[in-house]
Design a protein around this motif. Sequence first.
Motif, PDB file in Angstrom:
ATOM      1  N   ASP A  43       0.838  -1.187   0.000  1.00 55.55           N
ATOM      2  CA  ASP A  43       0.000   0.000   0.000  1.00 55.55           C
ATOM      3  C   ASP A  43       0.883   1.251   0.000  1.00 55.55           C
ATOM      4  O   ASP A  43       1.903   1.301   0.678  1.00 55.55           O
ATOM      5  CB  ASP A  43      -0.905   0.027   1.237  1.00 55.55           C
ATOM      6  CG  ASP A  43      -1.846  -1.168   1.274  1.00 55.55           C
ATOM      7  OD1 ASP A  43      -2.303  -1.581   0.193  1.00 55.55           O
ATOM      8  OD2 ASP A  43      -2.106  -1.677   2.379  1.00 55.55           O
ATOM      9  N   LEU A  44       0.480   2.246  -0.759  1.00 56.74           N
ATOM     10  CA  LEU A  44       1.211   3.501  -0.807  1.00 56.74           C
ATOM     11  C   LEU A  44       0.459   4.536   0.024  1.00 56.74           C
ATOM     12  O   LEU A  44      -0.718   4.805  -0.218  1.00 56.74           O
ATOM     13  CB  LEU A  44       1.361   3.981  -2.244  1.00 56.74           C
ATOM     14  CG  LEU A  44       2.251   3.118  -3.146  1.00 56.74           C
ATOM     15  CD1 LEU A  44       2.276   3.681  -4.560  1.00 56.74           C
ATOM     16  CD2 LEU A  44       3.663   3.029  -2.583  1.00 56.74           C
ATOM     17  N   THR A  45       1.165   5.096   1.012  1.00 56.56           N
ATOM     18  CA  THR A  45       0.548   6.072   1.911  1.00 56.56           C
ATOM     19  C   THR A  45       1.051   7.467   1.590  1.00 56.56           C
ATOM     20  O   THR A  45       2.269   7.709   1.595  1.00 56.56           O
ATOM     21  CB  THR A  45       0.880   5.732   3.378  1.00 56.56           C
ATOM     22  OG1 THR A  45       0.400   4.420   3.673  1.00 56.56           O
ATOM     23  CG2 THR A  45       0.239   6.740   4.325  1.00 56.56           C
ATOM     24  N   PRO A  46       0.156   8.396   1.295  1.00 63.45           N
ATOM     25  CA  PRO A  46       0.600   9.770   1.012  1.00 63.45           C
ATOM     26  C   PRO A  46       1.130  10.438   2.274  1.00 63.45           C
ATOM     27  O   PRO A  46       0.766  10.074   3.393  1.00 63.45           O
ATOM     28  CB  PRO A  46      -0.676  10.453   0.516  1.00 63.45           C
ATOM     29  CG  PRO A  46      -1.790   9.684   1.134  1.00 63.45           C
ATOM     30  CD  PRO A  46      -1.308   8.261   1.212  1.00 63.45           C
ATOM     31  N   SER A  47       1.983  11.424   2.095  1.00 64.93           N
ATOM     32  CA  SER A  47       2.511  12.178   3.238  1.00 64.93           C
ATOM     33  C   SER A  47       1.381  12.952   3.911  1.00 64.93           C
ATOM     34  O   SER A  47       0.328  13.195   3.313  1.00 64.93           O
ATOM     35  CB  SER A  47       3.592  13.148   2.761  1.00 64.93           C
ATOM     36  OG  SER A  47       2.996  14.254   2.087  1.00 64.93           O
TER      37      SER A  47
END
Length: 307
Positions: A43-47
């Motif tokens: 999963d890619l988590t935004p800042s």
Amino acid sequence: MRIVFMGTPDFAVPTLSEIVGRGHEVVAVYTRAPAPAGRRGLDLTPSPVHAVAERFGLPVFTPKSLKGEEAAEAFRAHDADVAVVVAYGLILPQAILDAPRLGCLNLHGSLLPRWRGAAPIQRAIMAGDRETGVAVMQMEAGLDTGPVGLVERIPIGPDMTAGELHDRMMVIGADLMGRALAALERGGLAFTPQPATGVEYAAKIEKAETRIDWSKPAQEVHDRIRGLSPFPGAWFPLGAEEARVKVLRSTLAEGSAAPGMVLDDRLTIACGAGAVRLVELQKAGKQPMGAETFLRGNAVPPGSRLA
């Protein structure tokens, strides 16, 4: 004004919110690219800045680098009056610094020129400073060397942790940047060159610095504990398995013995000179807990000695 905002962590979020709340036109938000998260890193988590920018409906850009003419041309295309930089994480080449009409303003967490660099909040506490601050400076090619426009001083309490100072600083800093932008818009923001004396560099925290050395004086041990709390955390090994125990909060105490000796049933530990009492601790995979709760599940009897 037309503003490009550049920031990544929680520390930068209040400043972005302040700028939007004051009615400026944020034409672009630059932040670090989403990072892998989850057990398998799929999963890619935004800042934090990315997430807030999207809630505001602002255009977000996540370049891996700002080097090269293509990146500079894309930045110039925003036609910004000023760029505001708060803990962005990427180096800004000269072409980027020169692009906005009024330059690039950086919010830095120290009383410049003391604690230029990556970890000013932690280093100020670890050094035993009694005061720090936030500064709005005009960015230039050197590392935090630019002239300073506004400063707000912040006292550091004797038991204040880096986490507490961080949270206080990001709120004060947001207001300071808001006032700086208002002055800049009026043409009334004057910049003063930093003095050549008093320069200190806040180097990135290294893993080797995080283990507690009980042979140091109690004040130094205490300052290291609170300067590294809550992350990465100062720690000591416990028991035959040498499980790491982070100390998140401590206070100075009375007593003396061989360094590392447990002096009582309240987790007062002798240091090279004086003693500290451990107030809040955390074992790997566990929640932080007070000393009394910690002692219910961990044997640390008076007379034993911590490594």
